[in-house]
Design a protein around this motif. Sequence first.
Motif, mmCIF file in Angstrom:
data_model
loop_
_atom_site.group_PDB
_atom_site.id
_atom_site.type_symbol
_atom_site.label_atom_id
_atom_site.label_comp_id
_atom_site.label_asym_id
_atom_site.label_seq_id
_atom_site.Cartn_x
_atom_site.Cartn_y
_atom_site.Cartn_z
ATOM 1 N N VAL A 63 0.865 -1.175 0.000
ATOM 2 C CA VAL A 63 0.000 0.000 0.000
ATOM 3 C C VAL A 63 0.903 1.226 0.000
ATOM 4 C CG1 VAL A 63 -1.660 1.365 1.337
ATOM 5 C CG2 VAL A 63 -1.940 -1.119 1.142
ATOM 6 N N ARG A 64 0.769 2.047 -1.011
ATOM 7 C CA ARG A 64 1.579 3.273 -1.061
ATOM 8 C C ARG A 64 0.848 4.368 -0.287
ATOM 9 N NH1 ARG A 64 6.211 2.982 -4.005
ATOM 10 N NH2 ARG A 64 6.274 1.180 -5.419
ATOM 11 N N SER A 85 5.774 3.175 2.712
ATOM 12 C CA SER A 85 4.650 2.310 2.325
ATOM 13 C C SER A 85 4.223 1.407 3.477
ATOM 14 C CB SER A 85 5.063 1.433 1.148
ATOM 15 O OG SER A 85 5.434 2.230 0.064
ATOM 16 N N LEU A 86 3.041 0.826 3.327
ATOM 17 C CA LEU A 86 2.551 -0.163 4.286
ATOM 18 C C LEU A 86 2.624 -1.542 3.652
ATOM 19 C CD1 LEU A 86 -0.748 1.562 5.506
ATOM 20 C CD2 LEU A 86 1.438 1.472 6.715
ATOM 21 N N ASN A 144 -7.213 3.912 11.879
ATOM 22 C CA ASN A 144 -6.268 2.834 12.116
ATOM 23 C C ASN A 144 -7.007 1.672 12.777
ATOM 24 O OD1 ASN A 144 -3.837 1.519 12.195
ATOM 25 N ND2 ASN A 144 -3.128 2.521 14.091
ATOM 26 N N PRO A 145 -6.823 0.418 12.337
ATOM 27 C CA PRO A 145 -5.974 -0.053 11.248
ATOM 28 C C PRO A 145 -6.651 -0.015 9.875
ATOM 29 C CG PRO A 145 -6.944 -1.918 12.375
ATOM 30 C CD PRO A 145 -7.456 -0.679 13.079
ATOM 31 N N LEU A 146 -5.903 -0.591 8.915
ATOM 32 C CA LEU A 146 -6.376 -0.712 7.539
ATOM 33 C C LEU A 146 -6.634 -2.196 7.259
ATOM 34 C CD1 LEU A 146 -6.695 0.944 4.839
ATOM 35 C CD2 LEU A 146 -4.280 0.476 4.413
ATOM 36 N N TYR A 147 -7.792 -2.504 6.688
ATOM 37 C CA TYR A 147 -8.161 -3.885 6.364
ATOM 38 C C TYR A 147 -8.074 -4.047 4.848
ATOM 39 C CZ TYR A 147 -10.117 -3.536 11.076
ATOM 40 O OH TYR A 147 -10.283 -3.342 12.420
ATOM 41 N N THR A 180 -1.624 1.344 10.696
ATOM 42 C CA THR A 180 -1.141 2.412 9.808
ATOM 43 C C THR A 180 -0.047 3.256 10.476
ATOM 44 O OG1 THR A 180 -2.954 3.840 10.557
ATOM 45 C CG2 THR A 180 -3.291 2.630 8.515
ATOM 46 N N GLU A 181 0.086 3.150 11.798
ATOM 47 C CA GLU A 181 1.130 3.912 12.495
ATOM 48 C C GLU A 181 2.435 3.130 12.576
ATOM 49 O OE1 GLU A 181 0.951 7.054 13.451
ATOM 50 O OE2 GLU A 181 -1.089 7.140 12.632
ATOM 51 N N THR A 182 2.340 1.908 13.116
ATOM 52 C CA THR A 182 3.569 1.112 13.294
ATOM 53 C C THR A 182 3.962 0.376 12.023
ATOM 54 O OG1 THR A 182 2.370 -0.862 13.967
ATOM 55 C CG2 THR A 182 2.925 0.724 15.711
ATOM 56 N N ARG A 183 3.056 0.339 11.037
ATOM 57 C CA ARG A 183 3.258 -0.364 9.776
ATOM 58 C C ARG A 183 3.500 -1.865 9.994
ATOM 59 N NH1 ARG A 183 7.022 3.713 8.628
ATOM 60 N NH2 ARG A 183 8.512 2.231 7.775
#
Lengths: 322, 410
Positions: free
Chosen positions: A73-74, A86-87, A103-106, A120-123
């Motif tokens: 994920v860019r 990026s993630l 946060n988070p992203l699914y 999304t913070e700690t990746r």
Amino acid sequence: MLRAILLSTVALATPAFANNVFVSNEKGNSVTVLDSETWEVITEFPAGNRPRGITIAPDGSKLYVCASDDDLVRVFDAKTFEELPSLPSGPDPELFVLHPSGNPLYIANEDDNMVTVVDTETRQVLAEIPVGIEPEGMAISPDASVVINTSETTNMAHFIDTETFEIVNNVLVDQRPRYAEYTSDGSKLYVSAEIGGTVSVIDNAAETPSIIKKITFEVPGVLSEWLQPVGVKVTKDGSRVFVALGPANRVAVIDGETDEVIEYLLVGQRVWQLAFTPDEKYLVTTNGNSNDVSIIDVESLEVIKSVQVGQQPWGVVVAPDS
Amino acid sequence: MPELLNTQSRHRALRAGLVLSLAALGTIAASPPAAAQDVNATVFRVDYPSLLPLSRLDLPSDDRGFAGARLATDDNRTTGQFMGHTYDTKEITVAPEDALAAFQKLMDAGERLVVVIAGTEDLIAMADAAPDDAILFNASSGDITLRSAECRANILHIAPSDAMRTDAVAQFLVWKRWTDWFLIEGSNPEDTALADAYRASARKFGAQITEDRVFEDTGGSRVSDSGHVLVQRQIPVFTQDAADHDVVVAADASDVFDEYLPYHLWDAAPVAGSAGLRPLTWAPTHESWGATQMQRRFEELAGRAMTDLDYQTWLALRVVGEAVTRTTSADPATLRDYILSPDFNLAAFKGVPVTFRDWNGQLRQPILLSNGRMTVSVSPQEGFLHEVSPLDTLGLDRPESDCTAFEGGN
């Protein structure tokens, strides 16, 4: 046409925030940025290989793009368009949904029968949840308790508990489910089935979610095979549901009370995904085969404009009011 | 003797690592309890002696047909884990002389869902030997008679009939207004049958065969070493002085000469049919309608490109899986009723749902027209209309079929 011009002039006259509209161009490997006041292209920037799903943080700070062929994920600064770290996404990310808090992203991993959950913070990857074949559509309930994934070849909507990351329910829908969208009160879930040609309306109020209606489509002069529902958006008050009908080049307008189609709007070719402006005055549609977006006036149900973007526009998101 | 290759038991491995990885079975604990079903199927392949194909790209792989079936079984298992359904698929290869005995043994063992890769005569013999409740899925034979006078109630045809393929080509040529055809057919009986299908398609869609020639199979026409020199001289002479034509249509089911036609014709003309623009159910280059995902999954599993035959075996077992999922039954009669009902439809990477003709058991599907590098077009073509489905403009329509074995029959 004159009416369309008048309408847009009126729109310009009222004090409104201009929001950036971000369109992912699947074949152009870029994101096009439009201004929601002038509907002019501001810029286009590279967004990795095969960008498809696109979303934005609730505070409007970060833009997330599924770079499907990069397997990540860019992330971009939504104001400066500068690329940020990026993630991880798992293989072939296609669509995703953000937790309402940002946060988070699914993420749906289309090639790997998996939903990946990423902080999304700690990746960091928080979980990988096995789902059906070719996971695609993603939605989250307004109370954030359940994430929905639709699997295109298994033909199910999987209901995933966001605490335990376990599947708590599966609802079999029609062929090739592409997109899931909750009403803002969480009472109903709409799931489009591209090849089945239907949108299933799922009742969430009951203990076990179940299909209460299947919306079908019919446009005179258009073969029924071409009526392929993909993107779905519901107004905040639940009164209108918009469904992109792919190669039929139409957006269906549905009464959210009766779940009956009330109108079809002609847009560009192969209409794919949809996004409202925050005030819900406009709905933007991506048209993959005509390389443009159509702008629909939500109140009057008129298509007021089309704007050329990059190659094969796929997804669209509008920045929140700042 | 028949060889039982393997009873596959592969499960896609969950990704290991530091992340929380959930066992698939654990995730379904809360799902509504569905009736558990164990679905056993067999892919039964009769291997006939054959010569090498003209093009190395068509070299037959040992797992031809089976690889497509393995992908379908994986797909069915992934869906099945949410339903409480398990899937197991046996793979059998057999020499033609042992085919019937091996098939009988399979029936005696209680197998009832069999995907068959075999010629017409063997397929009919198996169907006639099978108990009433067996279903044979024809994954390879395009023989038109199997969809007409020689149809059997216990055969469902996944492979398109030759008529569906030749109609697909004819529609495109007529759409192009290339209505004057130079038909070149092989000399073997199956070539003649294919040429007859092209003649019928020409009549059906308003094309004329202005010239018709037979290319004799003398057994020595395969390219080897400097063979191209001979071909370069032989084919122009063979095609000299033909009546005016827009296109050359090749009917070479035996793969004796078809690939030699493009670029070697006396008159400059495109080639369609057995070479040039070919009617296929699948091509490794096909990428519309989500097909890219299917290609990737197959290539990861098989380590090679997906062929027509693999697509047909995949589709056969996906038909089974879809019917089991929707009926929550593994009973062959229940499955057959559902498959032939108007409720059945299946997404198959062709942009429209595939369904069955209830008058002869033929699966309806769009046909790709491929030049080997790209999908040039997909039939049915725009403008060819039908009262039931545009897909019924391809192949035998209800009034054209002499099949009476089906409930929806004539």
